[in-house]
Design a protein around this motif. Structure first.
Motif, PDB file in Angstrom:
ATOM      1  N   MET A  65       0.822  -1.202   0.000  1.00 27.78           N
ATOM      2  CA  MET A  65       0.000   0.000   0.000  1.00 27.78           C
ATOM      3  C   MET A  65       0.862   1.260   0.000  1.00 27.78           C
ATOM      4  SD  MET A  65      -2.882  -0.863  -0.372  1.00 27.78           S
ATOM      5  CE  MET A  65      -4.455  -1.396   0.128  1.00 27.78           C
ATOM      6  N   LYS A  66       1.986   1.227   0.705  1.00 31.64           N
ATOM      7  CA  LYS A  66       2.823   2.416   0.827  1.00 31.64           C
ATOM      8  C   LYS A  66       3.624   2.680  -0.441  1.00 31.64           C
ATOM      9  CE  LYS A  66       6.402   4.465   3.667  1.00 31.64           C
ATOM     10  NZ  LYS A  66       7.347   4.260   4.738  1.00 31.64           N
ATOM     11  N   HIS A  67       4.165   1.633  -1.064  1.00 33.16           N
ATOM     12  CA  HIS A  67       5.100   1.808  -2.164  1.00 33.16           C
ATOM     13  C   HIS A  67       4.516   1.475  -3.529  1.00 33.16           C
ATOM     14  CE1 HIS A  67       8.232   2.565   0.692  1.00 33.16           C
ATOM     15  NE2 HIS A  67       7.993   1.423   1.310  1.00 33.16           N
ATOM     16  N   ALA A  68       3.230   1.250  -3.632  1.00 33.72           N
ATOM     17  CA  ALA A  68       2.634   0.946  -4.933  1.00 33.72           C
ATOM     18  C   ALA A  68       2.770   2.178  -5.824  1.00 33.72           C
ATOM     19  CB  ALA A  68       1.177   0.559  -4.777  1.00 33.72           C
ATOM     20  N   ALA A  69       3.352   1.994  -7.002  1.00 35.15           N
ATOM     21  CA  ALA A  69       3.614   3.128  -7.904  1.00 35.15           C
ATOM     22  C   ALA A  69       2.304   3.732  -8.400  1.00 35.15           C
ATOM     23  CB  ALA A  69       4.467   2.670  -9.072  1.00 35.15           C
ATOM     24  N   VAL A  70       1.458   2.925  -8.977  1.00 33.29           N
ATOM     25  CA  VAL A  70       0.189   3.404  -9.498  1.00 33.29           C
ATOM     26  C   VAL A  70      -0.875   2.404  -9.085  1.00 33.29           C
ATOM     27  CG1 VAL A  70      -1.135   3.904 -11.573  1.00 33.29           C
ATOM     28  CG2 VAL A  70       1.282   4.494 -11.474  1.00 33.29           C
ATOM     29  N   MET A  71      -1.871   2.882  -8.390  1.00 38.06           N
ATOM     30  CA  MET A  71      -2.973   2.013  -8.008  1.00 38.06           C
ATOM     31  C   MET A  71      -3.872   1.823  -9.222  1.00 38.06           C
ATOM     32  SD  MET A  71      -2.283   1.299  -4.950  1.00 38.06           S
ATOM     33  CE  MET A  71      -3.743   0.547  -4.323  1.00 38.06           C
ATOM     34  N   PRO A  72      -4.393   0.621  -9.441  1.00 36.38           N
ATOM     35  CA  PRO A  72      -5.264   0.402 -10.589  1.00 36.38           C
ATOM     36  C   PRO A  72      -6.563   1.179 -10.439  1.00 36.38           C
ATOM     37  CG  PRO A  72      -5.240  -1.515  -9.173  1.00 36.38           C
ATOM     38  CD  PRO A  72      -4.206  -0.585  -8.643  1.00 36.38           C
ATOM     39  N   PRO A  73      -7.167   1.560 -11.546  1.00 40.51           N
ATOM     40  CA  PRO A  73      -8.425   2.309 -11.466  1.00 40.51           C
ATOM     41  C   PRO A  73      -9.521   1.453 -10.851  1.00 40.51           C
ATOM     42  CG  PRO A  73      -7.909   1.768 -13.736  1.00 40.51           C
ATOM     43  CD  PRO A  73      -6.732   1.373 -12.915  1.00 40.51           C
ATOM     44  N   SER A  74     -10.463   2.091 -10.224  1.00 40.21           N
ATOM     45  CA  SER A  74     -11.554   1.385  -9.567  1.00 40.21           C
ATOM     46  C   SER A  74     -12.423   0.675 -10.594  1.00 40.21           C
ATOM     47  CB  SER A  74     -12.399   2.379  -8.776  1.00 40.21           C
ATOM     48  OG  SER A  74     -13.519   1.725  -8.253  1.00 40.21           O
ATOM     49  N   MET A  75     -12.815  -0.538 -10.265  1.00 34.84           N
ATOM     50  CA  MET A  75     -13.660  -1.310 -11.172  1.00 34.84           C
ATOM     51  C   MET A  75     -15.138  -1.121 -10.842  1.00 34.84           C
ATOM     52  SD  MET A  75     -11.592  -2.525 -13.270  1.00 34.84           S
ATOM     53  CE  MET A  75     -12.634  -3.616 -14.184  1.00 34.84           C
ATOM     54  N   VAL A  76     -15.446  -0.375  -9.795  1.00 35.77           N
ATOM     55  CA  VAL A  76     -16.836  -0.170  -9.410  1.00 35.77           C
ATOM     56  C   VAL A  76     -17.587   0.542 -10.518  1.00 35.77           C
ATOM     57  CG1 VAL A  76     -18.343   0.948  -7.731  1.00 35.77           C
ATOM     58  CG2 VAL A  76     -16.222  -0.135  -6.987  1.00 35.77           C
ATOM     59  N   LYS A  77     -16.970   1.558 -11.118  1.00 48.12           N
ATOM     60  CA  LYS A  77     -17.610   2.310 -12.191  1.00 48.12           C
ATOM     61  C   LYS A  77     -17.840   1.418 -13.411  1.00 48.12           C
ATOM     62  CE  LYS A  77     -17.028   6.462 -14.951  1.00 48.12           C
ATOM     63  NZ  LYS A  77     -16.151   7.575 -15.279  1.00 48.12           N
ATOM     64  N   ALA A  78     -16.889   0.548 -13.717  1.00 50.33           N
ATOM     65  CA  ALA A  78     -17.031  -0.333 -14.873  1.00 50.33           C
ATOM     66  C   ALA A  78     -18.155  -1.336 -14.664  1.00 50.33           C
ATOM     67  CB  ALA A  78     -15.720  -1.061 -15.150  1.00 50.33           C
ATOM     68  N   THR A  79     -18.322  -1.836 -13.451  1.00 45.13           N
ATOM     69  CA  THR A  79     -19.373  -2.817 -13.209  1.00 45.13           C
ATOM     70  C   THR A  79     -20.753  -2.168 -13.242  1.00 45.13           C
ATOM     71  OG1 THR A  79     -19.098  -2.556 -10.831  1.00 45.13           O
ATOM     72  CG2 THR A  79     -17.921  -4.370 -11.874  1.00 45.13           C
ATOM     73  N   GLU A  80     -20.848  -0.873 -12.917  1.00 46.03           N
ATOM     74  CA  GLU A  80     -22.133  -0.193 -12.996  1.00 46.03           C
ATOM     75  C   GLU A  80     -22.553  -0.004 -14.449  1.00 46.03           C
ATOM     76  OE1 GLU A  80     -21.544   3.389 -10.878  1.00 46.03           O
ATOM     77  OE2 GLU A  80     -21.643   2.440  -8.910  1.00 46.03           O
ATOM     78  N   GLU A  81     -21.572   0.253 -15.331  1.00 49.34           N
ATOM     79  CA  GLU A  81     -21.895   0.478 -16.737  1.00 49.34           C
ATOM     80  C   GLU A  81     -22.311  -0.818 -17.421  1.00 49.34           C
ATOM     81  OE1 GLU A  81     -18.464   2.197 -18.441  1.00 49.34           O
ATOM     82  OE2 GLU A  81     -18.614   4.048 -17.294  1.00 49.34           O
TER      83      GLU A  81
END
Length: 121
Positions: A65-81
């Motif tokens: 959590m501290k050193h992750a370079a880029v967190m992946p985008p949230s999939m919540v929005k994709a599942t709603e679509e």
């Protein structure tokens, strides 16, 4: 005053009272609440998970959590679509898809993009 052997301590999960020797050493859980010992997927150390789906020990989870370079985008929005997780892009190119991913992840790298070709004289 009672001796330490007869004192009862709370389980950290169900809050029932048990003698100290009955509680687990790492998470202080009773035999009913205790989860089986696992090996961390990163450092291969043995640990007692807090939940069944935990794959990493506390130290590796903190470092991820501290050193992750880029967190992946949230999939919540994709599942709603779309419940299947796919959107109809109607033949979107790789470049257009990459721009969508950058926007969703909050990556701005204009300085790394290819310069536009100069016009020929």
């Amino acid at each position: 005053m009672s001796s330490p052997d007869t004192m009862l301590y709370l389980c950290t999960h169900c809050f029932r009272r048990f003698p100290w020797v009955a509680l687990s050493k790492q998470e202080h859980r009773c035999p009913r609440c205790r989860l089986p010992i696992r090996r961390c997927a990163i450092c291969d150390q043995r640990f007692e998970p807090r939940e069944k789906e935990h794959l990493y020990c506390k130290r590796c989870d903190y470092n991820l959590m501290k050193h992750a370079a880029v967190m992946p985008p949230s999939m919540v929005k994709a599942t709603e679509e779309d419940p299947d997780g796919y959107r109809n892009r109607d033949g979107a190119s790789v470049t257009e898809r990459w721009k969508e991913i950058q926007t969703a992840a909050g990556i701005y790298d204009e300085e790394f993009s290819d310069p536009s070709p100069s016009p020929s004289p």
